[in-house]
Design a protein around this motif. Structure first.
Motif, PDB file in Angstrom:
ATOM      1  N   PRO B 119       0.818  -1.216   0.000  1.00 29.02           N
ATOM      2  CA  PRO B 119       0.000   0.000   0.000  1.00 29.02           C
ATOM      3  C   PRO B 119       0.854   1.270   0.000  1.00 29.02           C
ATOM      4  O   PRO B 119       0.409   2.317  -0.457  1.00 29.02           O
ATOM      5  N   SER B 122       1.524   3.877  -3.062  1.00 26.04           N
ATOM      6  CA  SER B 122       0.700   5.010  -3.507  1.00 26.04           C
ATOM      7  C   SER B 122       1.471   6.324  -3.437  1.00 26.04           C
ATOM      8  O   SER B 122       1.136   7.289  -4.117  1.00 26.04           O
ATOM      9  N   LYS B 280      -4.549   2.105  -8.216  1.00 24.29           N
ATOM     10  CA  LYS B 280      -3.972   0.862  -7.702  1.00 24.29           C
ATOM     11  C   LYS B 280      -3.539  -0.061  -8.836  1.00 24.29           C
ATOM     12  O   LYS B 280      -2.470  -0.663  -8.791  1.00 24.29           O
ATOM     13  N   ILE B 309      -2.634  -6.172  -1.076  1.00 22.33           N
ATOM     14  CA  ILE B 309      -2.949  -5.337  -2.238  1.00 22.33           C
ATOM     15  C   ILE B 309      -4.394  -5.478  -2.687  1.00 22.33           C
ATOM     16  O   ILE B 309      -4.856  -4.747  -3.552  1.00 22.33           O
TER      17      ILE B 309
END
Lengths: 206, 368
Positions: B119, B122, B280, B309
């Motif tokens: 994560p 990002s 994503k 994920i």
């Protein structure tokens, strides 16, 4: 603000901890050690520091640290006066002397260019070197500085300053070190050694 | 190449743990905070000799303990080799292969490559350009030591130049010759870094597009554009033209340290236009492209670490990703997730071998 029971102790510890690589704890250990010694012993220690600072000289010729106006190397008539090896500090002079492969003179810059450490081109000791080169007393100048960014920048500075004179400017070879298995040589060094390979005349020891 | 097993002592939240892995898919399932990601981080340690999350080794020692040990056996070209990483408080980290300590940690990098998708990725979209330069640099440095060396030298010269500019402003004295010295050092280094990055993005692009299309299953055009002031002019001109400006603002305004990657969907920037799902997908595709790229240049199939994920993906996309990575061109994979049924449901539909470990107070292998 005192940390210890005595102001004198406090002061001594503070002075020691100014030295490179010495923290508060080591400083205290050293000071307590000195306190345990004979008074004479410590007086001798203190005096040698004071005399070192007051009486040490820098050689008028090469700026190396010396007890006399002209250092032993510069005073030695058997030395080749046409070759000057430029180094950062006395430590480098000692290293090169230990190789017993060099018979020329030295010039000690006293630093290399590094704004981070407050050293600019003007802080380098180059006056006597310039004088010698202008007089035509130097045939070859060897640049023997560390292979860092700062060393390379200083190399370039000296090159730019002196390349218009009739002298040869050379630099220490960079490459695979002696006794190295190629397999274990680091890639950067090995890569440069391939690019800057040298002619082979049947004997590498020359 | 794959990791056969992993043994931990006092690493992060684990007092002790031992796991035997499948050469293909391994899943760690458990609630938040049980230490699923720490297992991935241990594997990251064995690959890159450091944590993915915390650069200070001693802070990865279990609370109240004095040391940690991570050990694993790697099956590579038919042979089993042992990797060992240990850190004791106040001592230098030890890293050994087959009980022999490395002289330099850097020598181990590349032996067992990993790619982590987490994560935290990002930041590549939301944060500043330094994140995207770091992405490029970390991939290139894994196979090109000369690049890493030149990059470090460039950054060093840049720091020195900036300090010099600051000093001149304080002293109200400009010494152009002194600046020239540093410019001269930076020019060839910048050219090298620029050319290497151009080539890297050119090679990465087709892989990235391919993976994006495979995961998203549609025709959206994704863009990855290398932006650099050096596109227009050489570093020498750049530094010369900006000299006055640099002196005024007291830092170096032109060079490869200003490079960026423009990430877009068609002609629109990802940061503003992309939905959460699109962003994503974009990041996963980018990381898979990194995976494919490392495989291409090194011939070593990296281990893929997928940390949590599936959080923001719908079920179809999760299925798409798992199906993709379970194909032949991927090697060993580690997945963390919170939802057991969800994950098991998908894994049952694919042909690849898998193991699921549940993690709460103990680690249990529940299916294979």
């Amino acid at each position: 603000m005192h940390q210890y029971s005595s102001k004198l102790l406090d002061e001594a510890v503070r002075e020691f901890s100014k030295l490179p690589g010495i923290g508060k704890k080591t400083a205290l250990r050293l000071v307590l050690y000195l306190l345990r010694q004979d008074e004479e012993e410590v007086t001798r220690f203190g005096e040698s520091m004071i005399r070192l600072r007051k009486e040490i000289k820098h050689c008028r010729e090469c700026n190396n640290i010396s007890d006399t106006d002209i250092c032993e190397i510069c005073a030695n008539p058997r030395r080749d006066r046409h070759i000057v090896c430029v180094v950062e500090s006395i430590r480098d002079v000692i290293s090169i002397e230990n190789t017993q492969q060099y018979n020329g003179l030295y010039h000690v810059l006293g630093g290399i260019i590094s704004p981070m450490d407050g050293v600019g081109p003007g802080d380098l000791e180059t006056g006597k070197l310039e004088e010698k080169i202008k007089q035509g007393a130097v045939k070859e100048m060897i640049l023997a500085l560390s292979t860092t960014m700062e060393g390379d920048t200083t190399n370039f500075y000296l090159y730019r300053k002196f390349h218009n004179y009739d002298i040869e400017i050379s630099i220490l070879a960079r490459g695979v070190s002696f006794g190295d298995e190629l397999e274990y040589a680091d890639e950067i060094t090995l890569g440069r050694s391939i690019i800057n390979r040298q002619p082979f005349r049947g004997d590498i020891s020359r | 190449m794959y990791l056969k097993n992993l043994a931990l002592v006092h690493f992060k939240n684990y007092e002790q743990a031992e796991l035997e892995f499948s050469p293909r898919i391994n899943c760690f399932v458990g609630d938040n905070g049980v230490g699923k990601t720490n297992l991935l981080d241990a594997i990251h340690y064995l690959s890159l000799t450091k944590s993915f999350f915390n650069p200070i080794d001693s802070q990865n020692i279990r609370h109240g303990e004095e040391f940690f040990v991570i050990q694993g056996d790697v099956e590579k070209d038919g042979e089993t080799e042992n990797l060992y990483c240990a850190c004791r408080k106040g001592r230098k980290k030890q890293f050994k292969k087959n009980r022999k300590e490395y002289e330099r940690l850097a020598d181990h990098i590349g032996y067992m490559p990993v790619v982590m998708i987490s994560p935290a990725d990002s930041a590549l979209i939301t944060e500043g350009s330094d994140q995207r330069r770091k992405f490029m640099d970390s991939v290139i440095s894994q196979y090109d030591r000369v690049y890493l060396d030149n990059l470090m030298r460039y950054n060093r010269a840049l720091t020195q130049r900036n300090i010099l500019l600051k000093q001149m402003s304080v002293q109200r004295q400009t010494d152009h010759a002194a600046i020239d010295l540093w410019d001269k050092q930076m020019i060839p280094l910048a050219a090298f870094i620029y050319q290497t990055r151009v080539k890297f993005i050119r090679d990465l692009m087709p892989l990235f597009r391919e993976y994006y299309a495979m995961i998203s299953g549609n025709e959206e055009e994704v863009e990855l554009r290398y932006e650099s002031q050096l596109h227009e002019e050489g570093m020498d001109e750049l530094l010369r033209e900006r000299r006055e400006k640099d002196l005024a603002v007291q830092y170096t305004t032109g060079g490869v340290h200003k490079d960026d990657l423009w990430l877009g969907l068609g002609e629109h920037p990802m940061k503003r236009t992309g939905s959460q799902g699109q962003q994503k997908t974009f990041l996963v595709a980018l990381k898979l492209a990194k995976f494919g790229f490392i495989y291409q240049v090194s011939g070593n199939l990296p281990i893929l670490l997928l940390d949590d994920i599936f959080d923001k993906f719908d079920k179809n996309r999760v299925k798409q990703i798992i199906r993709l990575v379970s194909e032949k061109e991927f090697g060993q994979i580690f997945i963390t997730d919170t939802n057991l049924e969800h994950l098991e449901g998908i894994l049952k539909e694919i042909p690849a071998d898998y193991r699921i470990f549940t993690i709460n107070d103990t680690i249990r292998l529940i299916s294979q």
